[in-house]
Design a protein around this motif. Sequence first.
Motif, PDB file in Angstrom:
ATOM      1  N   HIS A  96       0.832  -1.203   0.000  1.00  9.53           N
ATOM      2  CA  HIS A  96       0.000   0.000   0.000  1.00  9.53           C
ATOM      3  C   HIS A  96       0.872   1.261   0.000  1.00  9.53           C
ATOM      4  O   HIS A  96       0.652   2.174  -0.799  1.00  9.53           O
ATOM      5  N   ILE A  97       1.839   1.306   0.890  1.00  8.09           N
ATOM      6  CA  ILE A  97       2.668   2.504   0.989  1.00  8.09           C
ATOM      7  C   ILE A  97       3.475   2.714  -0.283  1.00  8.09           C
ATOM      8  O   ILE A  97       3.500   3.818  -0.852  1.00  8.09           O
ATOM      9  N   LEU A  98       4.159   1.682  -0.764  1.00  5.11           N
ATOM     10  CA  LEU A  98       4.999   1.840  -1.947  1.00  5.11           C
ATOM     11  C   LEU A  98       4.173   2.224  -3.169  1.00  5.11           C
ATOM     12  O   LEU A  98       4.566   3.098  -3.953  1.00  5.11           O
ATOM     13  N   TYR A  99       3.023   1.581  -3.340  1.00  2.00           N
ATOM     14  CA  TYR A  99       2.155   1.913  -4.478  1.00  2.00           C
ATOM     15  C   TYR A  99       1.719   3.374  -4.393  1.00  2.00           C
ATOM     16  O   TYR A  99       1.768   4.111  -5.390  1.00  2.00           O
ATOM     17  N   TYR A 159     -10.133   1.480   8.594  1.00  2.00           N
ATOM     18  CA  TYR A 159     -10.238   2.838   8.050  1.00  2.00           C
ATOM     19  C   TYR A 159      -9.125   3.728   8.600  1.00  2.00           C
ATOM     20  O   TYR A 159      -8.539   4.536   7.862  1.00  2.00           O
ATOM     21  N   ALA A 160      -8.826   3.582   9.878  1.00  5.71           N
ATOM     22  CA  ALA A 160      -7.768   4.389  10.494  1.00  5.71           C
ATOM     23  C   ALA A 160      -6.402   4.043   9.904  1.00  5.71           C
ATOM     24  O   ALA A 160      -5.586   4.931   9.627  1.00  5.71           O
ATOM     25  N   ILE A 161      -6.158   2.759   9.702  1.00  7.91           N
ATOM     26  CA  ILE A 161      -4.886   2.329   9.125  1.00  7.91           C
ATOM     27  C   ILE A 161      -4.735   2.878   7.707  1.00  7.91           C
ATOM     28  O   ILE A 161      -3.676   3.419   7.345  1.00  7.91           O
ATOM     29  N   LEU A 162      -5.778   2.752   6.902  1.00 11.76           N
ATOM     30  CA  LEU A 162      -5.704   3.221   5.520  1.00 11.76           C
ATOM     31  C   LEU A 162      -5.481   4.730   5.456  1.00 11.76           C
ATOM     32  O   LEU A 162      -4.718   5.213   4.611  1.00 11.76           O
ATOM     33  N   ALA A 163      -6.142   5.476   6.333  1.00 17.56           N
ATOM     34  CA  ALA A 163      -5.949   6.928   6.352  1.00 17.56           C
ATOM     35  C   ALA A 163      -4.507   7.272   6.695  1.00 17.56           C
ATOM     36  O   ALA A 163      -3.911   8.175   6.082  1.00 17.56           O
ATOM     37  N   MET A 164      -3.930   6.567   7.659  1.00 17.51           N
ATOM     38  CA  MET A 164      -2.552   6.832   8.051  1.00 17.51           C
ATOM     39  C   MET A 164      -1.582   6.466   6.927  1.00 17.51           C
ATOM     40  O   MET A 164      -0.677   7.243   6.589  1.00 17.51           O
ATOM     41  N   LEU A 165      -1.767   5.288   6.326  1.00 17.95           N
ATOM     42  CA  LEU A 165      -0.848   4.842   5.286  1.00 17.95           C
ATOM     43  C   LEU A 165      -0.917   5.742   4.067  1.00 17.95           C
ATOM     44  O   LEU A 165       0.113   6.126   3.494  1.00 17.95           O
ATOM     45  N   THR A 166      -2.125   6.088   3.641  1.00 18.21           N
ATOM     46  CA  THR A 166      -2.291   6.929   2.460  1.00 18.21           C
ATOM     47  C   THR A 166      -1.788   8.333   2.720  1.00 18.21           C
ATOM     48  O   THR A 166      -1.307   9.014   1.805  1.00 18.21           O
ATOM     49  N   THR A 170       1.062  12.721   1.264  1.00 12.83           N
ATOM     50  CA  THR A 170       0.976  14.175   1.394  1.00 12.83           C
ATOM     51  C   THR A 170       2.256  14.801   1.932  1.00 12.83           C
ATOM     52  O   THR A 170       2.478  15.998   1.721  1.00 12.83           O
ATOM     53  N   TRP A 171       3.068  14.020   2.637  1.00 13.26           N
ATOM     54  CA  TRP A 171       4.261  14.627   3.230  1.00 13.26           C
ATOM     55  C   TRP A 171       5.574  14.031   2.741  1.00 13.26           C
ATOM     56  O   TRP A 171       6.630  14.662   2.882  1.00 13.26           O
ATOM     57  N   TYR A 172       5.541  12.850   2.146  1.00  7.68           N
ATOM     58  CA  TYR A 172       6.803  12.230   1.742  1.00  7.68           C
ATOM     59  C   TYR A 172       7.417  12.965   0.552  1.00  7.68           C
ATOM     60  O   TYR A 172       6.740  13.302  -0.416  1.00  7.68           O
ATOM     61  N   LYS A 180      12.065   5.417   1.105  1.00  7.61           N
ATOM     62  CA  LYS A 180      10.778   4.716   1.053  1.00  7.61           C
ATOM     63  C   LYS A 180      10.785   3.518   1.996  1.00  7.61           C
ATOM     64  O   LYS A 180       9.789   3.245   2.672  1.00  7.61           O
ATOM     65  N   ALA A 181      11.911   2.807   2.053  1.00  7.92           N
ATOM     66  CA  ALA A 181      12.005   1.647   2.936  1.00  7.92           C
ATOM     67  C   ALA A 181      11.836   2.047   4.393  1.00  7.92           C
ATOM     68  O   ALA A 181      11.207   1.333   5.184  1.00  7.92           O
TER      69      ALA A 181
END
Length: 216
Positions: A96-99, A159-166, A170-172, A180-181
């Motif tokens: 999820h994060i890498l994509y 939902y909380a996990i997805l919001a945090m991961l996505t 916005t900041w990376y 990324k790792a």
Amino acid sequence: MGRKAGSNGQRTAAAIRRVGLRLIYRRGFEAMSLRELAAEVGIQAASLYNHIRTKQDLLFDLIREHMEALLAQTDAALGAAPAAVSERLYAFITHHILYHLEKKQEVFIANFELRALEPSHYATIVAMRRAYEGRLIALLDAGVAAGEFEIRDTRVTAYAILAMLTGACTWYKPEGRLTKAEVVELHTHMVLHGCIGRLPGAADPRSTRPAGVRTA
């Protein structure tokens, strides 16, 4: 900009999607005009209709293709992961994060231009989003059933996990201090240690992690 020599229908269709994605990301769906899109691609405005029916269809296709890729690649990542639920959750988080870091334009448009879709298109995309969320909810449910996770409400937690991961999108910044790792490692640490609760008689969750997962 003139039409490029040797262009063909397939290349032009791909260019329309690529440029359309960039313009919608930069200007917003409502502000982007088909005339501007055609000029950027290097074709006459009337020629766009050989490849797309409407601007609405272009937006729908961009979001649908994004969701199809996300679902397919997530299923592949989960299929390649070991059977343990914690390992599968680790695989989900990592993918999820890498994509999302690599597809920032697609992710932004899928989230912030969803409201611009007409009702039938909106319903299709929402169903795909629910299917994606369902992958994570099912993992959390399996972890609770196996006694690996302590979660009061798996749907809300998902939902909380997805919001945090996505939110990493916005900041990376690639030029920032974290790779990324390292972003993946920090987020897997937070999620896994948040899910692995202190069950009666269980080991300290700070010492519990799937093989190959380093703590941050």
